[in-house]
Design a protein around this motif. Structure first.
Motif, PDB file in Angstrom:
ATOM      1  N   ASP A   6      34.048 -28.770 -14.075  1.00 24.00           N
ATOM      2  CA  ASP A   6      32.621 -28.614 -13.794  1.00 24.00           C
ATOM      3  C   ASP A   6      31.949 -29.898 -14.261  1.00 24.00           C
ATOM      4  O   ASP A   6      31.633 -30.054 -15.443  1.00 24.00           O
ATOM      5  CB  ASP A   6      32.055 -27.401 -14.525  1.00 24.00           C
ATOM      6  N   GLU A   7      31.761 -30.841 -13.336  1.00 26.23           N
ATOM      7  CA  GLU A   7      31.215 -32.155 -13.691  1.00 26.23           C
ATOM      8  C   GLU A   7      29.802 -32.063 -14.250  1.00 26.23           C
ATOM      9  O   GLU A   7      29.439 -32.821 -15.141  1.00 26.23           O
ATOM     10  CB  GLU A   7      31.239 -33.080 -12.481  1.00 26.23           C
ATOM     11  N   GLU A   8      28.999 -31.132 -13.706  1.00 23.50           N
ATOM     12  CA  GLU A   8      27.620 -30.989 -14.184  1.00 23.50           C
ATOM     13  C   GLU A   8      27.569 -30.633 -15.665  1.00 23.50           C
ATOM     14  O   GLU A   8      26.751 -31.153 -16.414  1.00 23.50           O
ATOM     15  CB  GLU A   8      26.898 -29.891 -13.388  1.00 23.50           C
ATOM     16  N   ARG A   9      28.420 -29.734 -16.088  1.00 23.25           N
ATOM     17  CA  ARG A   9      28.434 -29.271 -17.481  1.00 23.25           C
ATOM     18  C   ARG A   9      29.364 -30.082 -18.368  1.00 23.25           C
ATOM     19  O   ARG A   9      29.343 -29.947 -19.587  1.00 23.25           O
ATOM     20  CB  ARG A   9      28.842 -27.804 -17.543  1.00 23.25           C
ATOM     21  N   THR A  11      32.715 -29.746 -18.400  1.00 22.27           N
ATOM     22  CA  THR A  11      33.705 -28.809 -18.919  1.00 22.27           C
ATOM     23  C   THR A  11      34.858 -28.648 -17.932  1.00 22.27           C
ATOM     24  O   THR A  11      34.762 -29.040 -16.777  1.00 22.27           O
ATOM     25  CB  THR A  11      33.087 -27.411 -19.177  1.00 22.27           C
ATOM     26  N   ARG A  22      39.761 -23.314 -21.757  1.00 24.61           N
ATOM     27  CA  ARG A  22      38.502 -24.003 -21.483  1.00 24.61           C
ATOM     28  C   ARG A  22      38.273 -25.079 -22.524  1.00 24.61           C
ATOM     29  O   ARG A  22      38.874 -25.050 -23.594  1.00 24.61           O
ATOM     30  CB  ARG A  22      37.331 -23.038 -21.462  1.00 24.61           C
ATOM     31  N   GLY A  24      35.749 -29.059 -23.253  1.00 22.82           N
ATOM     32  CA  GLY A  24      34.847 -30.099 -22.788  1.00 22.82           C
ATOM     33  C   GLY A  24      35.612 -31.281 -22.224  1.00 22.82           C
ATOM     34  O   GLY A  24      36.796 -31.459 -22.512  1.00 22.82           O
TER      35      GLY A  24
END
Length: 90
Positions: A6-9, A11, A22, A24
């Motif tokens: 998830d590039e936006e977050r 993660t 999961r 970062g």
């Protein structure tokens, strides 16, 4: 193994067939690397699979591959290849 960045977050999450994980990420596009931070995994079953299949390298991993596969390689040369599939579980 399913891996969902998830590039936006900043993660990444996924599953290795037995457990979920999961953590970062930090991507350095200029250097072509990604660093995984604080990856955690459930320990429901097949505990060794996550450690065996996901690179546990210190520092950044070089990003390579093409549209069909992602290659992550540590400074020591160890790494993994992830292949793209259609209809992967979300």
């Amino acid at each position: 193994m399913n891996v969902r960045p998830d590039e936006e977050r900043g993660t990444v999450s996924g599953a290795d067939g037995c457990n979920h994980f999961r953590g970062g990420t930090e991507t350095d596009e200029a250097a072509g690397t990604v660093t995984f931070n604080t990856l955690t995994s459930t320990a429901i079953a097949c505990y060794d699979d996550f450690a065996r299949y996901f690179p546990r390298a210190e520092g950044p991993l070089r990003i390579g591959g093409d549209a069909a596969r992602l290659v992550l390689t540590g400074a020591d040369g160890d790494g993994m290849v992830l292949r793209a599939t259609q209809g992967a579980a979300r």
